[in-house]
Design an enzyme around this catalytic site. Sequence first.
Site, PDB file in Angstrom:
ATOM      1  N   LYS A   1      -0.973   4.248  13.767  1.00  0.00           N
ATOM      2  CA  LYS A   1      -2.071   5.038  13.184  1.00  0.00           C
ATOM      3  C   LYS A   1      -3.352   4.211  13.137  1.00  0.00           C
ATOM      4  CE  LYS A   1      -3.319   7.408   8.862  1.00  0.00           C
ATOM      5  NZ  LYS A   1      -4.213   6.491   8.171  1.00  0.00           N
TER       6      LYS A   1
ATOM      7  N   ARG B   1     -16.392  -0.266   0.329  1.00  0.00           N
ATOM      8  CA  ARG B   1     -16.706   1.110  -0.064  1.00  0.00           C
ATOM      9  C   ARG B   1     -17.663   1.034  -1.248  1.00  0.00           C
ATOM     10  NH1 ARG B   1     -10.471   2.321   0.391  1.00  0.00           N
ATOM     11  NH2 ARG B   1     -10.268   1.803   2.605  1.00  0.00           N
TER      12      ARG B   1
ATOM     13  N   GLN C   1       4.688   5.125   5.705  1.00  0.00           N
ATOM     14  CA  GLN C   1       3.558   4.391   6.310  1.00  0.00           C
ATOM     15  C   GLN C   1       3.616   2.938   5.887  1.00  0.00           C
ATOM     16  OE1 GLN C   1       0.412   3.598   4.189  1.00  0.00           O
ATOM     17  NE2 GLN C   1      -0.076   2.196   5.876  1.00  0.00           N
TER      18      GLN C   1
ATOM     19  N   TYR D   1       1.739  -0.930   6.069  1.00  0.00           N
ATOM     20  CA  TYR D   1       0.677  -1.881   6.389  1.00  0.00           C
ATOM     21  C   TYR D   1       1.344  -3.221   6.669  1.00  0.00           C
ATOM     22  CZ  TYR D   1      -3.133   1.049   4.481  1.00  0.00           C
ATOM     23  OH  TYR D   1      -4.051   2.037   4.245  1.00  0.00           O
TER      24      TYR D   1
ATOM     25  N   TYR E   1     -13.155   7.374  -5.303  1.00  0.00           N
ATOM     26  CA  TYR E   1     -12.220   6.664  -4.423  1.00  0.00           C
ATOM     27  C   TYR E   1     -11.704   7.594  -3.311  1.00  0.00           C
ATOM     28  CZ  TYR E   1      -7.883   4.608  -2.767  1.00  0.00           C
ATOM     29  OH  TYR E   1      -6.874   4.144  -1.953  1.00  0.00           O
TER      30      TYR E   1
ATOM     31  N   THR F   1       0.153   1.550  10.288  1.00  0.00           N
ATOM     32  CA  THR F   1      -1.312   1.632  10.278  1.00  0.00           C
ATOM     33  C   THR F   1      -1.916   0.330  10.771  1.00  0.00           C
ATOM     34  OG1 THR F   1      -1.262   3.214   8.462  1.00  0.00           O
ATOM     35  CG2 THR F   1      -3.334   2.047   8.807  1.00  0.00           C
TER      36      THR F   1
ATOM     37  N   HIS G   1      -9.364   6.164   9.862  1.00  0.00           N
ATOM     38  CA  HIS G   1      -9.008   6.004   8.451  1.00  0.00           C
ATOM     39  C   HIS G   1      -9.910   6.882   7.559  1.00  0.00           C
ATOM     40  CE1 HIS G   1      -6.220   3.103   6.415  1.00  0.00           C
ATOM     41  NE2 HIS G   1      -6.797   3.602   5.346  1.00  0.00           N
TER      42      HIS G   1
ATOM     43  N   ARG H   1     -13.207   5.305   6.338  1.00  0.00           N
ATOM     44  CA  ARG H   1     -13.119   4.378   5.207  1.00  0.00           C
ATOM     45  C   ARG H   1     -13.041   2.929   5.653  1.00  0.00           C
ATOM     46  NH1 ARG H   1     -11.382   7.230   0.705  1.00  0.00           N
ATOM     47  NH2 ARG H   1     -10.009   5.666  -0.199  1.00  0.00           N
TER      48      ARG H   1
ATOM     49  N   SER I   1       2.374   6.645   1.610  1.00  0.00           N
ATOM     50  CA  SER I   1       1.624   5.404   1.811  1.00  0.00           C
ATOM     51  C   SER I   1       2.394   4.188   1.275  1.00  0.00           C
ATOM     52  CB  SER I   1       0.289   5.518   1.065  1.00  0.00           C
ATOM     53  OG  SER I   1      -0.294   4.255   0.907  1.00  0.00           O
TER      54      SER I   1
HETATM   55  C1  FMN Z   1      -7.983   8.278  -0.908  1.00  0.00           C
HETATM   56  C2  FMN Z   1      -7.442   7.884   0.431  1.00  0.00           C
HETATM   57  C3  FMN Z   1      -6.451   6.925   0.502  1.00  0.00           C
HETATM   58  C4  FMN Z   1      -5.911   6.585   1.750  1.00  0.00           C
HETATM   59  N1  FMN Z   1      -4.865   5.697   1.801  1.00  0.00           N
HETATM   60  C5  FMN Z   1      -4.294   5.413   2.996  1.00  0.00           C
HETATM   61  C6  FMN Z   1      -3.149   4.587   3.072  1.00  0.00           C
HETATM   62  O1  FMN Z   1      -2.656   4.095   2.076  1.00  0.00           O
HETATM   63  N2  FMN Z   1      -2.622   4.340   4.303  1.00  0.00           N
HETATM   64  C7  FMN Z   1      -3.153   4.868   5.446  1.00  0.00           C
HETATM   65  O2  FMN Z   1      -2.640   4.616   6.541  1.00  0.00           O
HETATM   66  N3  FMN Z   1      -4.230   5.689   5.392  1.00  0.00           N
HETATM   67  C8  FMN Z   1      -4.792   5.978   4.208  1.00  0.00           C
HETATM   68  N4  FMN Z   1      -5.859   6.826   4.160  1.00  0.00           N
HETATM   69  C9  FMN Z   1      -6.351   7.453   5.392  1.00  0.00           C
HETATM   70  C10 FMN Z   1      -5.631   8.788   5.637  1.00  0.00           C
HETATM   71  O3  FMN Z   1      -4.288   8.575   5.950  1.00  0.00           O
HETATM   72  C11 FMN Z   1      -6.280   9.552   6.796  1.00  0.00           C
HETATM   73  O4  FMN Z   1      -6.373   8.720   7.923  1.00  0.00           O
HETATM   74  C12 FMN Z   1      -7.679  10.104   6.449  1.00  0.00           C
HETATM   75  O5  FMN Z   1      -7.731  10.496   5.095  1.00  0.00           O
HETATM   76  C13 FMN Z   1      -8.015  11.286   7.329  1.00  0.00           C
HETATM   77  O6  FMN Z   1      -9.294  11.755   7.071  1.00  0.00           O
HETATM   78  P1  FMN Z   1      -9.618  12.998   6.105  1.00  0.00           P
HETATM   79  O7  FMN Z   1      -9.508  12.476   4.701  1.00  0.00           O
HETATM   80  O8  FMN Z   1     -11.004  13.344   6.482  1.00  0.00           O
HETATM   81  O9  FMN Z   1      -8.609  14.073   6.383  1.00  0.00           O
HETATM   82  C14 FMN Z   1      -6.409   7.185   2.924  1.00  0.00           C
HETATM   83  C15 FMN Z   1      -7.405   8.155   2.825  1.00  0.00           C
HETATM   84  C16 FMN Z   1      -7.919   8.512   1.597  1.00  0.00           C
HETATM   85  C17 FMN Z   1      -8.984   9.585   1.532  1.00  0.00           C
END
Ligand code: FMN
Length: 394
Positions: free
Chosen positions: A253, A163, A126, A128, A24, A154, A277, A280, A106
């Site tokens: 974001k 995914r 943060q 949503y 994940y 976000t 993101h 993702r 988050s």
């Molecule tokens: C496991 C995971 C969960 C995430 N959950 C959120 C989230 O709840 N809200 C959000 O705005 N971004 C979320 N993100 C995105 C991160 O805030 C961020 O944009 C991203 O991880 C940056 O890339 P990096 O992992 O390569 O540093 C998540 C990323 C990961 C890896």
Amino acid sequence: MRAASVSDYRELARRRLPNIFFEYIDGGSYAETTLRRNVADLEAIALRQRVMRDMTKLDMSVATLGQTLSMPVGLAPVGLSGMFGRRGEVQAAKAAAAAGVPFCLSTVGVCTVEEVARTGVPPWFQLYMLKDRGYMRELLARAKAAGSPVLVFTVDLPIPGARYRDTRSGFTGSSGLAAAVRQAWDGLSHPGWMWDVWANGRPHSLGSVAGAMQGGGRVTDYLSWIARNFDRSVTWADLDWVRETWDGPIVVKGVLDPQDARDAVKAGAQGLVVSNHGGRQLDGVRSSISALPRIAEAVGGDLEVYMDGGVRSGLDVLKALALGAKACFLGRAWAYALAAGGEAQIARMLATIRSELAVAMILTGCASARDAGSANHTAQLSVLLIASRRVSRG
Ligand SMILES: Cc1cc2nc3c(=O)[nH]c(=O)nc-3n(C[C@H](O)[C@H](O)[C@H](O)COP(=O)(O)O)c2cc1C
């Protein structure tokens, strides 16, 4: 293994976590093209080495949205972190506060904003956009009451990207006895995690949104709940609605396009995060670092421009600053460190980023993180020049 770099923390996380949680964190959407691009495009940038300058005075701090950060780094919002380490969001918030950098909680964190705020340093919060606006209003009011100084809104998840790794691991889409047995075995074969998180890290619910979820907000229901409850009718006009409840700074974001960045300025945002993101969401979009220069050029004078995606070292941080970011956010880097060993390992990871950034600044002749963006260079300081075929200022 004693971790020396973010990739070492990744390996420790892989060993320690049940497979569903490692996949994940580690995975991206679809074929993971954008996830790879985020890292590869940062790697492809060359820093310009400069020597024989007096670099005894080094200032890594930056001022942003009324705060002074000890270095231009923050911890990005990462959902479900309390499943990677015991009360993971609280541990991360403590490590961030000790390092003098912001932690962003988050919406789908395991710990509530109140629990994190009890560390003494309220997190950035943060949000949503949920269909249930009444609940959103309540959430905003709770974050405000808890003392959160900044709202991170976000905008790149009106619908979750698929995914594949989560399907393969059984995190999404599997039910029944066989799946339950597989998940139980996944947990039992990771006794360190079982003790730390499963036995001692309860409750395992999505703290802030548990009240809006039927079934008490169990983490296993999380992805299907998102698909049903995130609001894809959202537009810039909704920022006005948010502002009725939130009077502090708002950071948007998930922007990759200069026109969206201009719209964010018009909508009254105080900051934006150039982000996909972490690869993702929409696979195939460009890397964050390649989108950064044009956005910084378009709106850098109007609001704070941050970036995230693929940042794995202090060298990457300096590259992003040089291309116009005020600061960078780390996502997977801190999630891996949390899984590897909680607050202490996040603190070590941040110390590593700091010392890597210091080395990079000294060897590029950049005495101040505030001046790393080339627009501020004086000829004498002549800090950085980014040479890359793939990332250009044009
Ligand atoms: C496991 C995971 C969960 C995430 N959950 C959120 C989230 O709840 N809200 C959000 O705005 N971004 C979320 N993100 C995105 C991160 O805030 C961020 O944009 C991203 O991880 C940056 O890339 P990096 O992992 O390569 O540093 C998540 C990323 C990961 C890896």
